[in-house]
Motif scaffolding. Structure first.
Motif, PDB file in Angstrom:
ATOM      1  N   ARG A 155     -11.244   2.556  -0.218  1.00  0.00           N
ATOM      2  CA  ARG A 155     -11.319   3.549  -1.293  1.00  0.00           C
ATOM      3  C   ARG A 155     -10.961   4.930  -0.760  1.00  0.00           C
ATOM      4  O   ARG A 155     -10.517   5.795  -1.505  1.00  0.00           O
ATOM      5  N   GLN A 156     -11.189   5.119   0.524  1.00  0.00           N
ATOM      6  CA  GLN A 156     -11.071   6.428   1.144  1.00  0.00           C
ATOM      7  C   GLN A 156      -9.650   6.719   1.589  1.00  0.00           C
ATOM      8  O   GLN A 156      -9.035   5.945   2.311  1.00  0.00           O
TER       9      GLN A 156
ATOM     10  N   GLN B 170       0.262   1.267   5.226  1.00  0.00           N
ATOM     11  CA  GLN B 170       0.655   1.745   3.909  1.00  0.00           C
ATOM     12  C   GLN B 170      -0.489   2.502   3.257  1.00  0.00           C
ATOM     13  O   GLN B 170      -0.298   3.540   2.626  1.00  0.00           O
ATOM     14  N   ALA B 171      -1.702   1.982   3.405  1.00  0.00           N
ATOM     15  CA  ALA B 171      -2.871   2.652   2.832  1.00  0.00           C
ATOM     16  C   ALA B 171      -3.189   3.949   3.573  1.00  0.00           C
ATOM     17  O   ALA B 171      -3.522   4.962   2.959  1.00  0.00           O
TER      18      ALA B 171
ATOM     19  N   GLU C  21      -2.419   9.026  -3.221  1.00  0.00           N
ATOM     20  CA  GLU C  21      -1.518   8.562  -4.279  1.00  0.00           C
ATOM     21  C   GLU C  21      -1.387   7.035  -4.254  1.00  0.00           C
ATOM     22  O   GLU C  21      -1.418   6.381  -5.297  1.00  0.00           O
ATOM     23  N   ARG C  22      -1.231   6.489  -3.048  1.00  0.00           N
ATOM     24  CA  ARG C  22      -1.060   5.042  -2.922  1.00  0.00           C
ATOM     25  C   ARG C  22      -2.326   4.294  -3.319  1.00  0.00           C
ATOM     26  O   ARG C  22      -2.261   3.250  -3.984  1.00  0.00           O
ATOM     27  N   LEU C  23      -3.480   4.808  -2.925  1.00  0.00           N
ATOM     28  CA  LEU C  23      -4.735   4.155  -3.282  1.00  0.00           C
ATOM     29  C   LEU C  23      -4.986   4.221  -4.786  1.00  0.00           C
ATOM     30  O   LEU C  23      -5.470   3.264  -5.389  1.00  0.00           O
ATOM     31  N   THR C  24      -4.644   5.361  -5.391  1.00  0.00           N
ATOM     32  CA  THR C  24      -4.799   5.510  -6.833  1.00  0.00           C
ATOM     33  C   THR C  24      -3.874   4.542  -7.571  1.00  0.00           C
ATOM     34  O   THR C  24      -4.276   3.899  -8.547  1.00  0.00           O
TER      35      THR C  24
ATOM     36  N   GLU D   7      -4.880   1.387 -10.046  1.00  0.00           N
ATOM     37  CA  GLU D   7      -4.338   1.244 -11.397  1.00  0.00           C
ATOM     38  C   GLU D   7      -3.672  -0.117 -11.572  1.00  0.00           C
ATOM     39  O   GLU D   7      -3.794  -0.753 -12.627  1.00  0.00           O
ATOM     40  N   GLN D   8      -2.975  -0.577 -10.526  1.00  0.00           N
ATOM     41  CA  GLN D   8      -2.354  -1.901 -10.599  1.00  0.00           C
ATOM     42  C   GLN D   8      -3.411  -2.997 -10.734  1.00  0.00           C
ATOM     43  O   GLN D   8      -3.234  -3.970 -11.485  1.00  0.00           O
ATOM     44  N   GLN D   9      -4.511  -2.840 -10.027  1.00  0.00           N
ATOM     45  CA  GLN D   9      -5.588  -3.825 -10.126  1.00  0.00           C
ATOM     46  C   GLN D   9      -6.202  -3.820 -11.525  1.00  0.00           C
ATOM     47  O   GLN D   9      -6.550  -4.867 -12.062  1.00  0.00           O
ATOM     48  N   ARG D  10      -6.355  -2.626 -12.120  1.00  0.00           N
ATOM     49  CA  ARG D  10      -6.870  -2.525 -13.480  1.00  0.00           C
ATOM     50  C   ARG D  10      -5.920  -3.217 -14.464  1.00  0.00           C
ATOM     51  O   ARG D  10      -6.348  -3.918 -15.385  1.00  0.00           O
TER      52      ARG D  10
END
Length: 221
Positions: free
Chosen positions: A65-66, A95-96, A145-148, A152-155
């Motif tokens: 998450r961080q 990537q994260a 940006e990548r984590l966000t 969103e993709q998971q949602r």
């Protein structure tokens, strides 16, 4: 270590003076940091926090998450920075959490090659403090940006799972731009039934138009 939601800079360098100097520099810019004296100790931390997915979030199930980035020395005793970078690449962690190499002059060609393979950047020692921190802040922003985007993709994937098979059929034809009458003919159902399924698809996918739905699905590809 305990992960928080505060963006963090992970410093991986066998030189204690470099670790201490970088930590001080980051504090002056109000950036949180954690230091590791070896690639092995950093990798151990990752494995203890992401053991469900091996060396890191390779399956995408447990991305951190961080937001964070990694300052990584190229040459270290034991596992080198390059060997650690290979593991970060294969696990998906690079990537994260973007990687910035700290390198001496002799290692510049190697660092440049690493950037081509996925590292965020490299800084040659001695480096400009301001320039390095600027790049660190950019790397942290990219990580967020990548984590966000991942969240969103998971949602979106979760919303897709709520659709029935018939709703998926209708959704696909709506995305293709077919009017309700043609969708009804193609699926051999009534126009009213199409309207009901269409409304449910829009509701579950949280969109208000076919264009918005198409754009949302395009973001998955």
């Amino acid at each position: 270590m305990n992960f928080t939601d505060t963006p963090t800079v992970f410093i991986v360098d066998d030189d204690a003076s470099v670790r201490e100097g970088m930590a001080w520099l980051l504090r002056t810019r109000r950036l949180l940091s954690e230091s590791f004296e070896s690639a092995e100790s950093f990798l151990s931390m990752l494995q203890s926090n992401f053991q469900d997915t091996g060396n890191g979030p390779s399956s995408g199930q447990h991305w951190p998450r961080q937001a964070a980035c990694v300052l990584l020395d190229v040459r270290m005793p034991g596992m080198s920075g390059l060997a650690l970078f290979e593991q970060l690449l294969s696990s998906g962690m690079a990537q994260a959490w973007p990687v910035i190499f700290l390198t001496g002059h002799a290692d510049v060609p190697t660092a440049v090659d690493s950037v081509k393979r996925g590292a965020f950047d490299f800084c040659e020692k001695p480096f400009s403090d301001n320039a390095l921190v600027d790049r660190i802040e950019q790397a942290l922003h990219l990580s967020q940006e990548r984590l966000t985007a991942r969240k969103e993709q998971q949602r979106l994937q979760s919303r897709l799972l709520e659709l029935t098979e018939r709703e998926r059929d209708v959704m696909q034809l709506v995305i293709e731009g077919l009017p309700n009458k043609l969708i009804a003919d193609q699926l051999d159902i009534s126009v009213r039934t199409v309207e009901v399924h269409r409304a449910r698809v829009f509701d579950k996918m949280e969109v208000k138009s076919a264009v918005e739905l198409a754009n949302l699905m395009r973001s998955l590809s």
